[in-house]
Design a protein around this motif. Structure first.
Motif, PDB file in Angstrom:
ATOM      1  N   ARG A  11      40.141  50.374  55.697  1.00 40.81           N
ATOM      2  CA  ARG A  11      41.354  50.350  54.693  1.00 40.81           C
ATOM      3  C   ARG A  11      42.496  50.925  55.799  1.00 40.81           C
ATOM      4  NH1 ARG A  11      41.272  48.321  50.328  1.00 40.81           N
ATOM      5  NH2 ARG A  11      39.066  48.431  49.542  1.00 40.81           N
ATOM      6  N   ASP A  69      34.146  47.053  50.604  1.00 44.76           N
ATOM      7  CA  ASP A  69      35.052  45.933  49.989  1.00 44.76           C
ATOM      8  C   ASP A  69      36.328  45.660  50.983  1.00 44.76           C
ATOM      9  OD1 ASP A  69      33.939  45.874  47.456  1.00 44.76           O
ATOM     10  OD2 ASP A  69      35.042  47.566  46.795  1.00 44.76           O
ATOM     11  N   GLU A  73      37.147  42.097  52.343  1.00 46.65           N
ATOM     12  CA  GLU A  73      38.256  41.475  52.423  1.00 46.65           C
ATOM     13  C   GLU A  73      38.922  41.107  53.783  1.00 46.65           C
ATOM     14  OE1 GLU A  73      41.077  44.377  50.724  1.00 46.65           O
ATOM     15  OE2 GLU A  73      39.837  44.574  48.984  1.00 46.65           O
ATOM     16  N   LYS A  74      38.672  41.989  54.900  1.00 50.00           N
ATOM     17  CA  LYS A  74      39.085  41.317  56.510  1.00 50.00           C
ATOM     18  C   LYS A  74      38.160  40.354  56.893  1.00 50.00           C
ATOM     19  CE  LYS A  74      40.911  45.702  57.874  1.00 50.00           C
ATOM     20  NZ  LYS A  74      41.306  46.737  58.845  1.00 50.00           N
ATOM     21  N   LYS A  76      37.158  38.010  54.770  1.00 47.99           N
ATOM     22  CA  LYS A  76      37.791  36.745  54.289  1.00 47.99           C
ATOM     23  C   LYS A  76      39.094  36.238  55.090  1.00 47.99           C
ATOM     24  CE  LYS A  76      35.391  37.178  49.975  1.00 47.99           C
ATOM     25  NZ  LYS A  76      35.578  37.667  48.603  1.00 47.99           N
ATOM     26  N   GLN A  77      40.128  37.437  55.465  1.00 43.58           N
ATOM     27  CA  GLN A  77      41.387  37.083  56.246  1.00 43.58           C
ATOM     28  C   GLN A  77      40.989  36.444  57.596  1.00 43.58           C
ATOM     29  OE1 GLN A  77      43.118  40.862  56.622  1.00 43.58           O
ATOM     30  NE2 GLN A  77      43.663  41.008  54.329  1.00 43.58           N
TER      31      GLN A  77
END
Ligand SMILES: C[S@@+](CC[C@H](N)C(=O)[O-])C[C@H]1O[C@@H](n2cnc3c(N)ncnc32)[C@H](O)[C@@H]1O
Length: 208
Positions: A11, A69, A73-74, A76-77
């Protein structure tokens, strides 16, 4: 920031903590099992997805999980920016069990997070859910008396014995098994890890 708290690390990192270049192990997987047909691949503890997205770009049908998480998220990006699909999800390696098969099961820098008493069961689950002629490509950090413990005190991590990973695959074809000592400065303090790496191929039936 504590090194081992990957949720916070990912994060807090603008961009990709581990970078976006695939590991050398990925190239070996591609050479041993090129995607000349649609092959399913699972990346265990995929972090921010550098390897999973590389595999998807090569044409594999990729699933990937990580505890964090922020990592997922990264992933997916990164997949989106490369215009590929990765089925990325959050899961804990100690709790998650496979219930479908893959052609390739891959993991780099993660298996030391398995609780030692769960190794037999979890590696057994990965073996069972590998298709015939499929690959397991794993590395593990191993204990060596001449290598100091890493500076980051990772209480949830347990080093493997050198050679132990190979014993799980005694009845598969060992495509490659190696030991190396690598430099690491991921915590900001230069140190060394000893590592075993295996590429094992499942073979059922008897060769003529
Ligand atoms: C050294 S990083 C490697 C990341 C990725 N494999 C790579 O090479 O870029 C270790 C990864 O293991 C993940 N991890 C740690 N404990 C885990 C667990 N119990 N279940 C799933 N993943 C875990 C961390 O979140 C982190 O992303």
């Amino acid at each position: 920031m504590e090194y081992h708290d990957y949720e916070k690390v990912y994060r807090a990192t603008n961009g990709y903590y581990w970078g976006i270049a695939p590991s050398q192990m990925c190239l070996k997987v591609v050479s041993l099992m090129p995607p000349d047909r649609l092959l399913t691949l699972l990346d265990i503890g995929c972090g921010e997805g550098k390897d999973a997205v590389f595999f998807a770009r090569c044409g594999y049908d990729v699933s990937a999980f990580d505890l964090t998480d922020a990592g997922i998220e990264k992933v997916k990006q990164l997949a989106k920016s490369a215009n590929v699909t990765v089925n990325a999800f959050t899961a804990d390696i100690d709790k998650y069990r496979l219930d479908s098969n893959y052609d390739i099961i891959y993991s780099s820098g993660v298996l030391h997070y398995i609780k030692p008493e769960l190794r037999d069961e979890i590696i057994g689950n990965y073996r069972l859910h590998t298709n015939d002629n499929g690959l397991n490509a794993f590395n593990v950090f191993v204990e060596k008396p001449f290598i100091a413990p890493p500076p980051e005190n990772e209480e949830h991590a347990s080093l493997w014995l050198s050679g132990q990973l190979l014993t799980y695959y005694h009845d598969w074809l060992t495509e490659e098994f190696s030991e190396s000592v690598i430099d690491c400065d991921s915590s900001g303090i230069l140190h060394k890890h000893a590592m075993n790496t295996i590429f094992a191929r499942k073979k059922t039936g008897k060769l003529a």
